[in-house]
Write an enzyme that holds these catalytic residues in place. Sequence first.
Site, PDB file in Angstrom:
ATOM      1  N   GLU A 174      49.134   2.652 -21.109  1.00 22.52           N
ATOM      2  CA  GLU A 174      48.164   3.484 -20.387  1.00 22.52           C
ATOM      3  C   GLU A 174      47.007   2.639 -19.882  1.00 22.52           C
ATOM      4  OE1 GLU A 174      46.633   6.210 -23.310  1.00 22.52           O
ATOM      5  OE2 GLU A 174      48.625   7.008 -23.750  1.00 22.52           O
ATOM      6  N   LYS A 183      43.359   1.444 -19.549  1.00 23.64           N
ATOM      7  CA  LYS A 183      42.220   1.631 -20.450  1.00 23.64           C
ATOM      8  C   LYS A 183      40.984   1.894 -19.598  1.00 23.64           C
ATOM      9  CE  LYS A 183      39.960  -0.367 -24.469  1.00 23.64           C
ATOM     10  NZ  LYS A 183      38.557  -0.262 -24.054  1.00 23.64           N
ATOM     11  N   ASP A 190      37.237   2.583 -18.508  1.00 25.71           N
ATOM     12  CA  ASP A 190      35.978   2.022 -18.981  1.00 25.71           C
ATOM     13  C   ASP A 190      34.895   3.087 -18.871  1.00 25.71           C
ATOM     14  OD1 ASP A 190      34.317   0.171 -19.981  1.00 25.71           O
ATOM     15  OD2 ASP A 190      34.106  -0.995 -18.130  1.00 25.71           O
ATOM     16  N   TYR A 225      43.759  11.203 -23.429  1.00 22.74           N
ATOM     17  CA  TYR A 225      44.796  10.262 -23.854  1.00 22.74           C
ATOM     18  C   TYR A 225      45.259  10.449 -25.296  1.00 22.74           C
ATOM     19  CZ  TYR A 225      40.528   7.908 -25.398  1.00 22.74           C
ATOM     20  OH  TYR A 225      39.316   7.629 -25.960  1.00 22.74           O
ATOM     21  N   LYS A 238      43.387  -6.565 -22.835  1.00 22.07           N
ATOM     22  CA  LYS A 238      42.219  -6.573 -21.947  1.00 22.07           C
ATOM     23  C   LYS A 238      42.455  -7.429 -20.707  1.00 22.07           C
ATOM     24  CE  LYS A 238      38.586  -5.050 -23.048  1.00 22.07           C
ATOM     25  NZ  LYS A 238      37.589  -5.023 -24.101  1.00 22.07           N
ATOM     26  N   CYS A 294      13.442 -21.511  10.101  1.00 20.54           N
ATOM     27  CA  CYS A 294      14.883 -21.605   9.880  1.00 20.54           C
ATOM     28  C   CYS A 294      15.227 -22.902   9.139  1.00 20.54           C
ATOM     29  CB  CYS A 294      15.622 -21.551  11.217  1.00 20.54           C
ATOM     30  SG  CYS A 294      17.387 -21.875  11.048  1.00 20.54           S
ATOM     31  N   CYS A 297      17.365 -25.209  11.857  1.00 18.16           N
ATOM     32  CA  CYS A 297      16.802 -25.750  13.111  1.00 18.16           C
ATOM     33  C   CYS A 297      15.279 -25.707  13.149  1.00 18.16           C
ATOM     34  CB  CYS A 297      17.388 -25.006  14.306  1.00 18.16           C
ATOM     35  SG  CYS A 297      16.766 -23.322  14.428  1.00 18.16           S
ATOM     36  N   CYS A 304      16.619 -16.056  12.326  1.00 16.70           N
ATOM     37  CA  CYS A 304      16.194 -17.223  13.097  1.00 16.70           C
ATOM     38  C   CYS A 304      16.283 -16.841  14.574  1.00 16.70           C
ATOM     39  CB  CYS A 304      17.149 -18.378  12.777  1.00 16.70           C
ATOM     40  SG  CYS A 304      17.178 -19.664  14.024  1.00 16.70           S
ATOM     41  N   CYS A 359      20.608 -22.440  17.584  1.00 16.05           N
ATOM     42  CA  CYS A 359      20.569 -23.013  16.231  1.00 16.05           C
ATOM     43  C   CYS A 359      21.998 -23.393  15.837  1.00 16.05           C
ATOM     44  CB  CYS A 359      20.001 -21.967  15.275  1.00 16.05           C
ATOM     45  SG  CYS A 359      20.240 -22.353  13.539  1.00 16.05           S
TER      46      CYS A 359
HETATM   47  S1  IVH Z   1      43.312   5.287 -27.653  1.00 17.09           S
HETATM   48  C1  IVH Z   1      42.849   5.216 -32.087  1.00 17.09           C
HETATM   49  N1  IVH Z   1      43.688   5.231 -25.072  1.00 17.09           N
HETATM   50  O1  IVH Z   1      38.924   2.501 -25.690  1.00 17.09           O
HETATM   51  C2  IVH Z   1      43.070   4.982 -30.647  1.00 17.09           C
HETATM   52  N2  IVH Z   1      41.567   4.623 -25.895  1.00 17.09           N
HETATM   53  O2  IVH Z   1      38.391   0.424 -27.786  1.00 17.09           O
HETATM   54  C3  IVH Z   1      41.825   5.105 -29.936  1.00 17.09           C
HETATM   55  N3  IVH Z   1      39.930   4.041 -24.187  1.00 17.09           N
HETATM   56  O3  IVH Z   1      37.046   4.383 -27.961  1.00 17.09           O
HETATM   57  C4  IVH Z   1      41.802   5.190 -28.527  1.00 17.09           C
HETATM   58  N4  IVH Z   1      41.253   4.392 -22.453  1.00 17.09           N
HETATM   59  O4  IVH Z   1      36.976   5.040 -25.509  1.00 17.09           O
HETATM   60  C5  IVH Z   1      42.828   5.024 -26.071  1.00 17.09           C
HETATM   61  N5  IVH Z   1      44.148   5.259 -22.782  1.00 17.09           N
HETATM   62  C6  IVH Z   1      43.298   5.055 -23.796  1.00 17.09           C
HETATM   63  C7  IVH Z   1      41.963   4.641 -23.555  1.00 17.09           C
HETATM   64  C8  IVH Z   1      41.131   4.426 -24.657  1.00 17.09           C
HETATM   65  C9  IVH Z   1      40.030   4.040 -22.849  1.00 17.09           C
HETATM   66  C10 IVH Z   1      38.733   3.664 -24.934  1.00 17.09           C
HETATM   67  C11 IVH Z   1      38.273   4.696 -25.908  1.00 17.09           C
HETATM   68  C12 IVH Z   1      38.182   4.023 -27.247  1.00 17.09           C
HETATM   69  C13 IVH Z   1      38.114   2.587 -26.842  1.00 17.09           C
HETATM   70  C14 IVH Z   1      38.686   1.763 -27.949  1.00 17.09           C
END
Ligand code: IVH
Length: 684
Positions: A118, A120, A122, A233, A321, A415, A418, A433, A438
Amino acid sequence: MQKNIDPEVIKSVTQLRAALHRHSYRYYVLDDPEISDAEYDRMMQELIRMEANYPDLSSPDSPTLRVGAPPLDKFETVEHSIPMLSLDNGFSDADISEFDLRVKRGLDTDDAILYTAEPKLDGVAVELVYENGRLISASTRGDGFRGELITSNVRTIRSVPMVLETGKGRKNPSLIEVRGEVFIGKEGFKRLNDRRLDQNLPPFANPRNAAAGSLRQLDSRVTAERPLEVFFYGIGRIGDLDLESHGDTLQALKELGFRINPNIRSKITIEAAIDCYRDLSERRNLLPYDIDGMVIKVDSLRFQRILGATSRSPRWAIAYKFKAIQETTQIADIEVQVGRTGTLTPVAHLVPVKIGGVTVGRATLHNEDEIKRKDIKIGDTVLVQRAGDVIPEVVKVITSKRTGKERTFNMPLSCPVCDSSVIRSENEAALRCINTSCPAQVKERIKHFASKGAFDIDGLGEKLIEQLVDKDLLFSYADIFQLKEDMLKNLERMGSKSAGNIVREIEDSKRITLHRFIYALGIRHVGEHVAGILANALKSFDKLRCAKSDELVAIDGVGPVVAESIVEFFKKNENQKIVYDMMTSGVQIFQDNADKQDTLAGKIFVLTGTLETLTRSEAKRAIEEAGGKVSGSVSRNTDYLVAGASPGSKLKRAEELGVNIIDEETLKKLMTEGIHQAGIGGQE
Ligand code: IVH
């Protein structure tokens, strides 16, 4: 609900609420609205009015609460019934293979394990509790054990269901705790910051901070104004749901009306998950929201239970990551560059740093105001960001690293190339300028002239142009057509063969379409888009050359600033001479579409997402050459939306307005066969 209220009123309120829930679900979760925004607003106003008239009918799951509730004094805290853990991080394929080995060891098996991969997100982790299908509370992750109660704020997020879907004969679970990530998308973030700048408020540093700040407002009416979104999720406690795998969980959540990320892959091997990671990191910039990696989870819930967790994180999941797109480094110096139209841009020379696999040594500082706003000094330690194809930029100064030896930077009074005077026009952040001869401006103008969207002279690259200007072989772009093989062959990294090739390229470029020619001139405010509009409207270069300001303003898409800039350009003797020189050197402008059929005549296109074989500018050029127009945003006048992979919000808008949505293949068909032959109707 009260007994002494007319049952008809109760019925209307109930029906309105159900309809509003359904329409916001269709719009925000399924991305597939059934009614117009105006119709939705009308129904919402009607419900607000009825609830105001009959306060006894108020309800904690009314869609009217999406606009926020009265402010709180402070946030209460709640305990999570199951702790919200964190994730272990991996940074390389080897880390992920090791994770897979640990999982197998934990399960005492050599068999391949199936995973879910999935994106991740932010943002900010939240937990929502539903009892009998109704949202009763929502909290932040907090320290993992206790979080803050932010129910009213979460209710304002349009993609959060307030009541669950009960389709497919499914009855509501008695209890379900769902977990997800609240975030602000890239477009929403931009709009939010633009609005803040308009209101003289400091902009947010990034979408994550904006989301966190918005969720922690004591006044949920403020939260309601923020473009928060959510993807779910996972789950905490569940009542009577029968689930075997994480994939099942996501499917069940989806059926209950929760928004699930469309880029999730379930029941895949670890190798396939690594492939997904690669694919995702390539597509990352195209997604409409920020992600910082990919989460890999063991799919079987039984296996998850066997593996368990450490005090910090589950043993059945890992976050792979992405390489950072932000890094800290130091500003060694600040240099001022002079652009094509004379604009002075301060550029930071950085102590080289690797960001997302690329070494970055420079970052734009935009202009003087930006330097002041961010309080940037030479010697400062700064956070630098490189996102996609965007020029790296300084996000902020790490002021805690200041030693006192940093030096204030001031823009030069003349400038730097020039030494001519520089001016700052009203309403502009940039200094310019004033000397059009130039050398820096000359070089940039010639680079622009030879570039892809203009004369497209292969081989006449930046370094060569710089040498030619420095050696007094080029003074203007018209001189390009006077270049001879023997003038080129003695230059650095050049022999007779490449010199000959370049001269041939130059010769071949002489036949050029009108809009490319106009664009190549480098008139201020006349980019590719405006050049296309001018070419289409005027059909001849002479008309453009002699046009008066009011004639230009009369063209749809040309404003007074553009018109003035064009008139000014052709007024100047030096520009008249350059144009004359080009014509006498044999440059021939042919009218766009002259030898082609106007297959797309008058049709307005909008592009979104990534096309398969064409880049955006190629698609744009092809459409314009076939007589169509390309606009930046979808409106009622749009005839076709060309949607590629990972389309943005334009797709939703086009669907709302009933605009024809076509793919690249259909576009090509339209271009070759014409609208009517291809049988794909435009809006008449
Ligand atoms: S699973 C026990 N799935 O990442 C499993 N987390 O570093 C916990 N996050 O606090 C989370 N996308 O805020 C999971 N697809 C995803 C996620 C996700 C973002 C974040 C979440 C969690 C942090 C963990």
